[in-house]
Scaffold this active site. Structure first.
Site, short mmCIF file in Angstrom:
data_model
loop_
_atom_site.label_atom_id
_atom_site.label_comp_id
_atom_site.label_asym_id
_atom_site.label_seq_id
_atom_site.Cartn_x
_atom_site.Cartn_y
_atom_site.Cartn_z
CE1 TYR B 99 -16.02 30.85 15.81
CE2 TYR B 99 -13.34 31.00 15.55
CZ TYR B 99 -14.20 31.78 16.23
OH TYR B 99 -14.45 32.59 16.92
CD GLU B 195 7.67 36.05 34.04
OE1 GLU B 195 8.01 35.76 35.13
OE2 GLU B 195 6.42 35.92 34.13
CG ASP B 247 8.83 39.14 36.89
OD1 ASP B 247 9.47 39.45 36.52
OD2 ASP B 247 7.18 38.88 36.37
#
Lengths: 600, 362
Positions: B99, B195, B247
């Site tokens: 910004y 995870e 996973d």
């Protein structure tokens, strides 16, 4: 009665007219939308062919008017040689009647189906007979016919025949009414536009729905009508050879010399020798075995390609480019006419063109214009060998992206001219995959691709230079300022960098705190002076270098300085003002000029 | 290194870059900078540190063309800004930097990715972490739960925390700057990095940490730098083995790879962030087959990701080749929580103990 007898009762011969009545799609009448395009196409093809034969510049008028509901009246009128009254009923009222089927030469129509199919279609959908007016010259009267086709016998039915008044001295006008729609109006206009591209010697006027369009000619050259030629020994089929032999009274040697294109005595002797036959025997007396060895021998002897200048009518590179340029605005366009070649004894010639940029759509697949014997092919693009060739070329080599077909602001035109264009079907929408033709198309396009690549890289290079100039003149000074701030040292002088990179005349204008500064730095090795035009709302009365003259137009002042440009020199002027407007340098080749306006 | 020394080093190294450009320009040369090419093809295994680092391929950015000139201009602005920030002893986040560039006219960033990327360039050029430039990541670090005692330097002084006894159910939250944490002692046999939050909570609920003397770390998907730095430090300092539990899909293997081998984006500091000895515990594609886990079909993107991994030098081991090929032939993927189909205790009582025994960790 046996079943076979029963079946025999139902078996009978079918007239061509009847056959096509049931198979309209074969002739391009599969939908009312298409019917109108096919009719116009057939009539225009006939007109153009006729004008060519008569060596006149075609002037064709097309009128399309809604009569009622779904019925349209289509009028096509030309200034061709006209048709003698006795022939008119056959030309328009009998399928498979024509003058060009038995000749070996390039022509738009071949089998004599097209226009009579339209007549048939009209009588099937509205029952209105087709009106034909034709006049063969100023000294002859014009004849008006109303014609239909007797479907069972495929013979013309003359409803009316009368002499009439007509304002054209020669030509033919056909008026057909059938059930159709103008849903494909854009397509029809595209079709005419493409026709006009490959027939730049024709003027085509169109009136449609009270709108008028004109495709003007760009060439006043009458194109020479192709002359029929004899068959070429390569690729003649045995059936055809047998028929020719049977009709011949010549000796074998004379038969070969007289009956075939490009066969002289030497070649004929060579053929006889290879076939193990005597040159002086009667051609008619050849046994089937000898005929077989003859045809084999004919294939083996080298024979020059058929005399294409005579039987083919290529458009030519210049006219293709002119034709394209008049209808489509592009940044680059180039055309190629390949030397003629032969497939199965049929001479053919491939012409191609590539256009890039301009008003072509910047995204999506390239626009493909396919032509056969100067006739645009608008349907079945996917099934066409031309499309296959285009997709088969690796366009990435030429700087064009590709996913199957090439992508981008690209136009590809391919024209195949032949005494016998191998279409995939009677409706003449797509060209069949003939290796010899595909090879020629590919070679033509690759050749053009290389030229396009040169154009693109030259364009990129000048863009790159432009880009560099902008970087050097507009961004590096800012980098210099910021870097100086970080290291807390005075800003470095970046003019040596500019000189190193650009070797150009750099004009820079910057306005800051009410002061306009213009600098001209000469990094070239050119000497002399240039003229600087600075147009803005500022009067520049306090300029550090007085303008050579200054003019006022409304609220704008144009200040003009003669600026000396010795190599390596810097010229500078400063005045009070708010900048803006425009800056222009003249008196030097623009490729050496970089103008950086920091006000913009 | 004290904070003051750190600041001076950072300032000096940033100004060095600007000096190089200054010298180039006064010497009549177009300013330029050369950086390693940041692609999968340009990462190499470094035998000494056992991590993947950038190779020799370099790309030169020279201000001779507009695009690179603009890049250099932006870099000059960022260096100028960072120098000022260090001098004023202030800090900002990457988002704030993006910004702040609003006011830089030509040098304004088009998107935050661009400014993030540029900061990574500066890390590579200076061999410093962005924390040294007083740039904070805005994302949270992950959480730790287990037999570990540490001391954190907070704004209110040093705090000593035990990650089992002194924390709530969620665990101890790793701060953005791991350098302010001192690991004191532990009673752990191994660290298991997990995870998903669901599996992390399952292990805590089942008392896995107590039963096996395990430190549980929640990766929260693709782990933040501070999480990876934390795993690296624990492994280095105490030699505790690290296993990664994700996973069973291609994206999760990348999570493991970023822990064990380092990420392509941060290959310039793999030594600090990667834990080369970290082992993959699951879900392995072979588990989907062997345990007949509930599964989903691979999507086209999954297949493409797996195929990309086959050409990724970090996955060029027999183990991964075999597992990825197997997964492609099964055409299936499973989540960690799929083990719940065999009962809520299955994963802690059966699967993990069996795998850990196989791997020689317990």
């Amino acid at each position: 009665m046996s079943l076979a007898d029963e079946l025999a009762k139902k078996q009978r011969s079918i007239s061509v007219a009847e056959f096509f009545e049931k198979n309209k799609h074969l002739l391009g009448f599969d939908s009312p939308v298409r019917g109108i395009i096919t009719t116009v196409k057939e009539a225009v093809d006939n007109s153009l062919d006729a004008c060519e034969e008569a060596m006149v510049l075609p002037d064709i008028y097309i009128g399309i008017k809604k009569v009622s509901g779904e019925v349209y009246r289509i009028i096509v009128e030309d200034n061709g040689p006209g048709i003698v009254p006795d022939q008119i009923p056959y030309v328009f009222g009998k399928l498979l009647y024509g003058s060009r089927f038995h000749q070996i030469k390039q022509s738009r129509g071949q089998q004599g189906i097209g226009i009579s199919a339209a007549v048939l279609y009209a009588q099937l959908t509205t029952g209105v007979p087709t009106t034909v007016i034709s006049r063969t010259g100023a000294g002859s009267p014009a004849w008006r016919f109303e014609i239909q086709i007797d479907i069972e016998s495929n013979e013309p039915e003359i409803i009316r025949r009368e002499e009439t008044e007509w304002d054209r001295t020669h030509g033919t006008r056909v008026q057909i009414e059938f059930r159709s729609t103008l849903a494909a109006k854009k397509r029809l206009l595209d079709y005419l536009k493409y026709t006009s591209i490959v027939n730049p010697h024709a003027r085509i006027r169109v009136e449609m729905d009270d709108e008028a369009f004109l495709f003007e000619r760009v060439s006043d050259e009458v194109i020479a009508c192709p002359e029929p030629i004899q068959p070429h020994p390569h690729g003649i089929e045995i059936g055809n050879l047998k028929r020719m032999l049977a009709y011949s009274d010549d000796t074998l040697e004379d038969f070969l010399v007289n009956g075939f294109a490009r066969v002289g005595t030497k070649t004929a002797r060579e053929m006889c020798r290879l076939a193990g036959l005597q040159g002086d025997m009667k051609a008619r007396t050849l046994t089937p075995g000898q005929q077989k060895s003859l045809i084999d021998a004919m294939q083996q002897v080298r024979v020059p390609a058929p005399p294409t200048t005579q039987c083919l009518s290529p458009i030519g590179e210049t006219l293709i480019v002119q034709g394209l340029e008049k209808e489509i605005q592009m940044d680059f366009v180039s055309a190629r006419t390949r030397p003629s070649s032969v497939y199965a004894g049929n001479p053919f010639m491939v012409e191609a063109a590539i256009g890039y940029g301009g008003k072509l759509p910047p995204e999506g697949n390239a626009q493909i214009l396919r032509f056969a014997n100067r006739v645009p092919l608008v349907y079945q693009q996917g099934a066409c060998a031309i499309t296959g060739c285009i997709a088969g070329i690796n366009w990435k080599t030429y700087g064009i992206s590709q996913s199957g077909l090439p992508i981008g602001p690209l136009l590809i035109l391919v024209h195949i001219a032949s005494t016998n264009v191998p279409f995939t079907s009677e409706s003449k929408d797509a060209v069949a995959s003939i290796p010899e033709i595909e090879r020629e198309v590919t070679l033509a396009l690759q050749d053009l691709g290389r030229e396009l690549k040169t154009y693109l890289s030259r364009r990129d290079k000048s863009r790159l230079q432009e880009d560099r100039a902008r970087a050097v003149c507009a961004i590096i000074p800012e980098i210099a300022a910021k870097v100086a701030e970080i290291v807390e040292l005075p800003p470095p002088d970046i003019s040596p960098i500019e000189g190193k990179i650009m070797r150009k005349l750099v004009t820079r204008r910057e306005t800051r705190d009410g002061k306009v500064v213009i600098e001209v730095r000469n990094y070239t090795d050119q000497k002399g002076a240039v003229t600087l035009y600075d147009t803005s709302a500022d009067t520049a009365e306090d300029a550090t270098v007085k303008p050579d003259f200054s003019t006022q137009m409304e609220q704008e002042f144009t200040k003009v300085w003669q600026v000396p440009i010795e190599p390596g020199s810097v010229w500078r002027v400063e005045y009070s003002g708010s900048g803006g407007g425009s800056l222009d340098i003249r008196g030097i080749d623009q490729k050496y000029v970089v103008t950086v306006d920091l006000d913009v | 290194m004290s904070k003051e020394e750190m600041d001076n080093t950072a300032k000096r190294k940033l100004i060095e870059i600007a000096c190089r450009w200054y010298d180039q320009m006064t010497g009549g040369e177009v300013p330029s900078i050369s950086l390693p090419t940041r692609t999968k093809r340009n990462i190499e295994y470094d035998d000494e540190s056992e991590v993947w680092k950038y190779g020799d391929r370099e790309s030169v950015r020279s201000a001779g063309n507009a695009k690179s000139a603009l890049h250099l201009l932006k870099m000059a602005y960022v260096i100028w800004f960072l120098k000022k920030q260090i001098l004023e002893n202030r800090s900002s986040t990457l988002r704030e930097l993006y910004y702040i560039s609003e006011g830089w006219k030509k040098a304004k960033f088009g998107a935050q990715d661009e400014s993030n990327f540029l900061i990574e360039d500066l890390e590579i050029l200076t061999d410093l972490q962005r924390e040294a430039f007083h740039l904070r990541p805005e994302e949270d670090g992950a959480t730790i739960f287990g037999p570990l005692r540490l001391k954190e330097l907070t704004r209110r002084g040093d705090r000593e925390i035990h990650c089992q006894d002194d924390v709530g159910e969620a665990g101890y939250q790793i701060p953005n700057n791991v350098e302010s944490v001192d690991f004191l002692d532990h009673d752990a046999k191994f660290i298991i990095a997990i995870e998903t939050g669901g599996m992390y909570a399952r292990l805590i609920e089942n008392g896995f940490d107590a039963d096996h003397n395990a430190i549980l770390v929640h990766l929260k998907g693709q782990p933040a730098r501070s999480t990876r730095r934390c795993l690296n430090k624990l492994n280095e300092k105490f030699g505790i083995p690290v296993v990664v539990f994700t996973d069973g899909d291609p994206w999760s293997y990348r999570i493991y790879a970023s822990v064990a081998y380092g990420a392509i984006k941060s290959a310039h500091m793999s030594e600090l962030l990667a834990t080369p000895k970290a082992q993959f515990i699951g879900v392995q594609p072979s588990d989907i087959r062997d345990y007949n886990l509930p599964s989903d079909k691979l999507t086209e993107r999954d297949v493409a990701a797996l195929q990309a991994e086959l050409t990724d030098p970090r996955f060029a081991t027999d183990y991964w080749k075999e597992q990825i090929q197997l997964q492609l032939s099964l055409n299936l993927k499973s989540e960690q929580q799929a083990f719940a189909a065999k009962g809520l205790d299955f994963v802690t009582k059966e699967y993990l103990p069996a795998r850990l025994t196989d791997m020689g960790i317990i």
